[in-house]
Design an enzyme around this catalytic site. Structure first.
Site, PDB file in Angstrom:
ATOM      1  N   ASP A 229      -4.703 -12.772   3.321  1.00 34.41           N
ATOM      2  CA  ASP A 229      -5.929 -12.317   3.977  1.00 34.41           C
ATOM      3  C   ASP A 229      -7.188 -12.584   3.149  1.00 34.41           C
ATOM      4  OD1 ASP A 229      -4.856 -10.442   2.266  1.00 34.41           O
ATOM      5  OD2 ASP A 229      -4.623  -8.877   3.780  1.00 34.41           O
TER       6      ASP A 229
ATOM      7  N   HIS B  16       0.806  -1.229   0.000  1.00 30.97           N
ATOM      8  CA  HIS B  16       0.000   0.000   0.000  1.00 30.97           C
ATOM      9  C   HIS B  16       0.842   1.284   0.000  1.00 30.97           C
ATOM     10  CE1 HIS B  16      -3.613  -2.292   0.528  1.00 30.97           C
ATOM     11  NE2 HIS B  16      -3.300  -2.720   1.739  1.00 30.97           N
TER      12      HIS B  16
ATOM     13  N   ASP C 191      -2.954 -10.591  -2.382  1.00 28.46           N
ATOM     14  CA  ASP C 191      -3.476 -10.100  -1.103  1.00 28.46           C
ATOM     15  C   ASP C 191      -4.934  -9.679  -1.319  1.00 28.46           C
ATOM     16  OD1 ASP C 191      -2.221  -8.779   1.695  1.00 28.46           O
ATOM     17  OD2 ASP C 191      -3.998  -7.734   0.919  1.00 28.46           O
TER      18      ASP C 191
ATOM     19  N   HIS D  95      -6.417  -7.193  -0.367  1.00 34.45           N
ATOM     20  CA  HIS D  95      -6.536  -5.741  -0.588  1.00 34.45           C
ATOM     21  C   HIS D  95      -5.852  -5.342  -1.887  1.00 34.45           C
ATOM     22  CE1 HIS D  95      -6.749  -6.447   3.830  1.00 34.45           C
ATOM     23  NE2 HIS D  95      -7.805  -5.665   3.685  1.00 34.45           N
TER      24      HIS D  95
HETATM   25  C1  9RB Z   1      -6.835   4.743   8.304  1.00 31.97           C
HETATM   26  C2  9RB Z   1      -7.087   3.441   8.740  1.00 31.97           C
HETATM   27  C3  9RB Z   1      -7.155   0.149   7.108  1.00 31.97           C
HETATM   28  C4  9RB Z   1      -5.816  -0.009   6.877  1.00 31.97           C
HETATM   29  C5  9RB Z   1      -5.333  -1.190   6.299  1.00 31.97           C
HETATM   30  C6  9RB Z   1      -6.165  -2.232   5.970  1.00 31.97           C
HETATM   31  C7  9RB Z   1      -5.648  -3.488   5.386  1.00 31.97           C
HETATM   32  C8  9RB Z   1      -4.358  -3.670   5.062  1.00 31.97           C
HETATM   33  C9  9RB Z   1      -3.849  -4.908   4.495  1.00 31.97           C
HETATM   34  C10 9RB Z   1      -7.497  -2.084   6.192  1.00 31.97           C
HETATM   35  C11 9RB Z   1      -8.013  -0.898   6.747  1.00 31.97           C
HETATM   36  C12 9RB Z   1      -7.555   3.559  10.033  1.00 31.97           C
HETATM   37  C13 9RB Z   1      -6.274   5.155   7.006  1.00 31.97           C
HETATM   38  C14 9RB Z   1      -7.941   2.438  10.924  1.00 31.97           C
HETATM   39  O1  9RB Z   1      -3.927  -5.980   4.968  1.00 31.97           O
HETATM   40  N1  9RB Z   1      -3.280  -4.823   3.308  1.00 31.97           N
HETATM   41  O2  9RB Z   1      -2.791  -5.878   2.620  1.00 31.97           O
HETATM   42  N2  9RB Z   1      -7.653   1.321   7.686  1.00 31.97           N
HETATM   43  N3  9RB Z   1      -6.830   2.311   8.017  1.00 31.97           N
HETATM   44  N4  9RB Z   1      -7.619   4.824  10.380  1.00 31.97           N
HETATM   45  N5  9RB Z   1      -7.196   5.537   9.382  1.00 31.97           N
HETATM   46  C15 9RB Z   1      -7.081   6.979   9.413  1.00 31.97           C
HETATM   47 ZN    ZN Z   2      -4.172  -7.173   2.810  1.00 31.69          ZN
END
Ligand code: 9RB
Ligand code: ZN
Length: 365
Positions: A266, A141, A178, A180
């Site tokens: 995941d 990411h 992944d 995501h």
């Molecule tokens: C933000 C938040 C997320 C961040 C990462 C994932 C998955 C990642 C993965 C899902 C939701 C929060 C930007 C909480 O496994 N990738 O392969 N949400 N992130 N708070 N804020 C401001």
């Molecule tokens: Zn992921």
């Protein structure tokens, strides 16, 4: 057949803090301190299973080194590196407010990126046939000017750029399984026709505003970004069909010199952050299909770089299955769960439609 393997204990020392799932602990908001979803357990347990089953004896251990500033700057802006460097003494956030790290976090992120670099180097240098880099924190990411979604540095993108400087590789395909969207990798190589950025993911899981099938790269790179957003609930049948109809034909058209798999786990049937149903059997088959294609295309040069996967009890069996395929193990370890028989594991019509939408774009590669 020899398979390189990267792991370092410090990967488990990357400290994402006491968040409850994704929410920062805060008694004023009723959020009791717990542990961040991206905590050491799943990855540490992958490594321990690899050791406990003896699979480690069939692997060639590769030692990671920290990525240098120069390597990081192949992808990231000086501003991003400066912000991480400044926060390294105290701990901080990678840039999006959702990528926490503790003291020395940048040192560990450098070691993760360096692990990916080392794995790619070993495969391209002929030290090993293929490799698995079990690194943490993850990378897919992270964008040039910021960390994002638990990723501090773009491990794979940096390793690919570094490899193209030091080795004779014209084209690299990145296959991101992944759950995501691999938005960081996509952003870095958006206009680059020499890197195919292919991502299979759950439709708008994270980030919520990218990964659409209509995102295809730009300029000379048009067609070399390919997204396949799949509906929630997709299992082994949908994933294997997606690999058969989209990933393999894309690889055959692109003719890469190296294939990098963003090996996130995941999309597994137990994951707290994904709503898919892939099992170790599915992951084994995906790896088998890509490795077989690689044998014909690029002398089997495949590097897996670990990304997400948060079901600590289940991810080890998923990753173990992939590492077994890389190592040519013919008698697979029997995993103790039985999600192969879940209803709708076979391809469903709405999944078929999603695959069709990406399938028709392969011809532009
Ligand atoms: C933000 C938040 C997320 C961040 C990462 C994932 C998955 C990642 C993965 C899902 C939701 C929060 C930007 C909480 O496994 N990738 O392969 N949400 N992130 N708070 N804020 C401001
Ligand atoms: Zn992921």
């Amino acid at each position: 057949m020899s398979t390189g393997y990267v792991y370092h204990e410090l990967y488990g020392w990357h400290d994402t803090g006491t968040h409850a799932s994704l929410a920062p602990a805060d008694p004023r908001r009723g959020i009791q301190p717990y542990r961040h979803l991206e905590n050491p357990e799943a990855k540490r347990r992958v490594h321990e299973l690899v050791v406990a089953t003896g699979l480690i004896d069939r692997l060639t251990r590769l030692a990671p080194r920290p990525a240098t500033d120069e390597e990081i700057l192949l992808v990231h802006t000086p501003g991003h590196l400066a912000r991480l460097t400044e926060a390294n003494d105290t701990g901080g956030d990678g840039g999006d407010g959702g990528t926490p790290f503790g003291r020395g976090g940048l040192d560990i992120a450098r070691l993760a990126t360096g692990g990916a670099i080392r794995a790619v180097e070993a495969v391209l240098g002929g030290e090993v046939d293929n490799a698995y880099a079990l690194v943490r924190p993850p990378g897919h990411h992270a964008v040039p000017d910021s960390g994002m979604g638990f990723c501090m540095l773009a491990n794979i993108a940096i390793a690919v750029r570094a490899a193209r400087r030091t080795h004779d590789v014209a084209r690299v395909a990145v296959v991101d399984v992944d759950v995501h969207h691999g938005n960081g990798t996509q952003t870095v190589f958006w206009e680059d026709p020499d890197v195919l950025a292919l991502s299979l993911h759950q439709d708008r899981m994270f980030p919520s505003n990218s990964g659409f099938v209509t995102e295809r790269g730009a300029g000379a790179g048009f067609g070399y970004t390919l997204n396949l957003p799949l509906p929630p609930g997709t299992g082994n049948g949908g994933y294997l069909e997606a690999v058969r109809r989209v990933v393999l034909p894309a690889l055959h058209r692109f003719r890469p010199d190296l294939i990098v798999i963003a090996a996130g786990f995941d999309a597994n049937a137990l994951d707290p952050l994904g709503r898919m149903m892939v099992t170790p059997r599915g992951y084994r088959e995906i790896a088998r299909m890509v490795l077989d294609a690689a044998a014909g295309l690029c002398d089997g040069r495949v590097v897996c770089v670990h990304e997400g996967g948060y079901a600590a009890a289940y991810v080890p069996f998923c990753a173990n299955a992939v590492i077994e395929v890389l190592a040519g193990v013919t008698e697979p370890f029997r995993e103790p769960f039985s999600f192969d028989t879940l209803g709708q594991q076979e391809l469903q019509p709405h999944q078929d439609a999603a695959i069709k939408a990406a399938e028709v774009l392969v011809g532009d590669i």
